[in-house]
Design an enzyme around this catalytic site. Sequence first.
Site, PDB file in Angstrom:
ATOM      1  N   HIS A  15      27.135 -45.010  -9.213  1.00 48.73           N
ATOM      2  CA  HIS A  15      26.128 -44.985 -10.290  1.00 48.73           C
ATOM      3  C   HIS A  15      24.821 -44.345  -9.826  1.00 48.73           C
ATOM      4  O   HIS A  15      23.728 -44.759 -10.223  1.00 48.73           O
ATOM      5  CB  HIS A  15      25.873 -46.411 -10.821  1.00 48.73           C
ATOM      6  N   ASP A  44      31.164 -39.022 -22.994  1.00 44.08           N
ATOM      7  CA  ASP A  44      31.150 -39.408 -21.574  1.00 44.08           C
ATOM      8  C   ASP A  44      31.980 -38.380 -20.814  1.00 44.08           C
ATOM      9  O   ASP A  44      33.202 -38.365 -20.943  1.00 44.08           O
ATOM     10  CB  ASP A  44      31.750 -40.824 -21.464  1.00 44.08           C
ATOM     11  N   HIS A  57      30.552 -47.858 -22.989  1.00 42.07           N
ATOM     12  CA  HIS A  57      31.613 -48.821 -22.667  1.00 42.07           C
ATOM     13  C   HIS A  57      31.772 -49.651 -23.933  1.00 42.07           C
ATOM     14  O   HIS A  57      31.081 -50.643 -24.123  1.00 42.07           O
ATOM     15  CB  HIS A  57      31.223 -49.693 -21.467  1.00 42.07           C
ATOM     16  N   ASP A 105      27.939 -36.791 -14.126  1.00 44.15           N
ATOM     17  CA  ASP A 105      28.512 -37.691 -15.129  1.00 44.15           C
ATOM     18  C   ASP A 105      27.396 -37.911 -16.140  1.00 44.15           C
ATOM     19  O   ASP A 105      26.472 -38.695 -15.888  1.00 44.15           O
ATOM     20  CB  ASP A 105      28.954 -38.998 -14.470  1.00 44.15           C
ATOM     21  N   HIS A 146      37.877 -46.526 -20.063  1.00 44.31           N
ATOM     22  CA  HIS A 146      37.299 -47.612 -20.851  1.00 44.31           C
ATOM     23  C   HIS A 146      37.252 -47.145 -22.297  1.00 44.31           C
ATOM     24  O   HIS A 146      37.245 -45.944 -22.576  1.00 44.31           O
ATOM     25  CB  HIS A 146      35.893 -47.981 -20.343  1.00 44.31           C
ATOM     26  N   TYR A 155      36.544 -40.830  -3.594  1.00 43.90           N
ATOM     27  CA  TYR A 155      35.224 -40.926  -2.949  1.00 43.90           C
ATOM     28  C   TYR A 155      35.474 -41.218  -1.463  1.00 43.90           C
ATOM     29  O   TYR A 155      35.941 -42.310  -1.114  1.00 43.90           O
ATOM     30  CB  TYR A 155      34.401 -42.046  -3.602  1.00 43.90           C
ATOM     31  N   GLU A 162      39.306 -40.969 -16.404  1.00 43.26           N
ATOM     32  CA  GLU A 162      38.312 -40.578 -15.402  1.00 43.26           C
ATOM     33  C   GLU A 162      38.670 -41.001 -13.981  1.00 43.26           C
ATOM     34  O   GLU A 162      37.946 -41.786 -13.367  1.00 43.26           O
ATOM     35  CB  GLU A 162      36.939 -41.129 -15.787  1.00 43.26           C
ATOM     36  N   GLU A 215      36.263 -36.484 -15.812  1.00 39.06           N
ATOM     37  CA  GLU A 215      36.295 -37.441 -16.928  1.00 39.06           C
ATOM     38  C   GLU A 215      36.267 -36.719 -18.264  1.00 39.06           C
ATOM     39  O   GLU A 215      35.416 -35.859 -18.500  1.00 39.06           O
ATOM     40  CB  GLU A 215      35.078 -38.373 -16.839  1.00 39.06           C
ATOM     41  N   HIS A 249      37.452 -47.745  -8.955  1.00 39.60           N
ATOM     42  CA  HIS A 249      37.187 -48.093 -10.357  1.00 39.60           C
ATOM     43  C   HIS A 249      38.428 -47.859 -11.200  1.00 39.60           C
ATOM     44  O   HIS A 249      39.406 -47.275 -10.733  1.00 39.60           O
ATOM     45  CB  HIS A 249      35.972 -47.325 -10.902  1.00 39.60           C
ATOM     46  N   ARG A 268      34.931 -36.819  -9.341  1.00 40.47           N
ATOM     47  CA  ARG A 268      35.453 -37.520 -10.530  1.00 40.47           C
ATOM     48  C   ARG A 268      35.597 -36.479 -11.621  1.00 40.47           C
ATOM     49  O   ARG A 268      34.797 -35.535 -11.707  1.00 40.47           O
ATOM     50  CB  ARG A 268      34.508 -38.650 -10.963  1.00 40.47           C
ATOM     51  N   ASP A 273       1.559 -51.351 -24.256  1.00 39.47           N
ATOM     52  CA  ASP A 273       1.504 -50.540 -25.479  1.00 39.47           C
ATOM     53  C   ASP A 273       2.628 -49.512 -25.617  1.00 39.47           C
ATOM     54  O   ASP A 273       2.671 -48.777 -26.592  1.00 39.47           O
ATOM     55  CB  ASP A 273       0.171 -49.778 -25.604  1.00 39.47           C
TER      56      ASP A 273
HETATM   57  N1  GLY Z   1      29.297 -42.865 -17.431  1.00 36.71           N
HETATM   58  C1  GLY Z   1      29.791 -44.156 -17.342  1.00 36.71           C
HETATM   59  C2  GLY Z   1      31.217 -44.175 -17.090  1.00 36.71           C
HETATM   60  O1  GLY Z   1      31.777 -43.158 -16.761  1.00 36.71           O
HETATM   61  O2  GLY Z   1      31.865 -45.158 -17.283  1.00 36.71           O
HETATM   62 MN    MN Z   2      33.251 -43.339 -18.365  1.00 38.03          MN
HETATM   63 MN    MN Z   3      31.058 -41.179 -17.223  1.00 38.20          MN
END
Ligand code: GLY
Ligand code: MN
Ligand code: MN
Length: 470
Positions: free
Chosen positions: A252, A280, A374, A269, A367, A410, A406, A429, A363, A427, A46
């Site tokens: 993540h 972001d 994304h 983040d 993006h 690490y 970003e 960003e 990474h 990081r 529900d």
């Molecule tokens: N928060 C997702 C990224 O930084 O791509």
């Molecule tokens: Mn991002």
């Molecule tokens: Mn991010």
Amino acid sequence: MNQPNEPTLAIDVYRKRRERVLAALRAAGGGVAIVPTAPEVLRNRDADYPYRHDSYFYYLTGFTEPEALLVLDASAASGEPASILFCRAKNVERETWEGFRFGPEGAREAFGLDAAFPVDEIDSQMPLILADKPSLHYALGTSAALDRQVRGWLDGVRARARSGVAAPQAAIDLLPLLDEMRLIKDAHELAIMRRAGEISALAHRRAMAACHPGIREYELEAELLYTFRKYGAQGPAYGSIVAAGANACVLHYPAGNAIARDGDLILIDAACELDGYASDITRTFPASGRFTPAQRELYDIVLAAQQAAIDATRAGATFDDPHNAAVRVLSQGLLDTGIVDRAVYASVDDVIAERAYAPFYMHRTGHWIGMDVHDCGDYRERGAPRDAQGALPARTLQPSMVLTVEPGLYIRPSENVPERYWNIGIRIEDDAVVTEDGCELLTRGVPVKADEIEALMQEAQAAAGKTRDA
Ligand code: GLY
Ligand code: MN
Ligand code: MN
């Protein structure tokens, strides 16, 4: 229902987008495009997941109710409807439980469509709309449910073959056209994204100001969520990452219940979605309000990498240029700190060529961002000549594309890495709109320089009577 703040003020924006799609389809010989919104999804008995419309559908309609589908008929004869909406019928009983519905006539008028029908009539109307149309354009192969529906409608047309009606002979993927449109943001979108960036920056400021050793990750998350809603955003654009100490090295990591201890960095983040548009932001700051020397060393390397990437973000550059600029600065920093072994790698070029930075920076530097965090859009020049390795060239940046910048580092514990850097994850960003000669940063309402972060935190601690420096 995730109703945007100003649902009907931008009718012309959506109408013009539909007209662009119709013009592109007409130029390619006509046909009918179909764009459904997202289904509602059951979470558990529900209780649905919070409803989020489909981004393509919203881009062309501004309509946020579930159970809706847009038809764009580029082969409509003049005087016949070209933009047609199927949506939920008015229903007094359902509206008592679930809230207001526009209904077809209300939606047609409020959202500027040519015609609208109750969604219950879709299976009888679609075979009529598709009859004798040359082609069908939709998101091919992305939804088994949609593929099944389309098949049923085509069967409906074919069932009338004896009366001389023909079904479309081609099915064509609609998404490349819509992706290219969405990749270049218009003024309406940029205005919303600026505001989303401001709200998200306020949220980060509030989290920094609330922070102190002993606080839990979820308490900081609460400060973020409070700020998003306080300023009118509908919610987070993606799952908030609030990572204390070593958790920052998990890319993540969702906000959990770990305690931020004196001496820890906290990586946040997190950012809001406002009226269908994402922001972001990542900031990394010390729980105590003061970076340790080792944290500060690495922080300043990441910040310099971000600045190099920002400097490389402009119209005419390629999507890879900011990444390559960041990787060069990070690689030099990894050599300077001895995190990458200077006895093995003689120069920054060696670090880059051997990808010796990759265990610490795994990474990409950015993006596309827009309706989706994304966002859609090719990262390579489709159809361009391939290089010797068979790769397409990186996308050339154009004004009003929006991307994140970003970089990060690490450092997991390893006997090959000086211990003072262990478990530091950083990081930084921001969101950047490409301009002719550079970029506009949308998310700088929160400090990014180490000194400015320390000043904000110490001011907040002093104001709270909780100065911990003494
Ligand atoms: N928060 C997702 C990224 O930084 O791509
Ligand atoms: Mn991002
Ligand atoms: Mn991010």
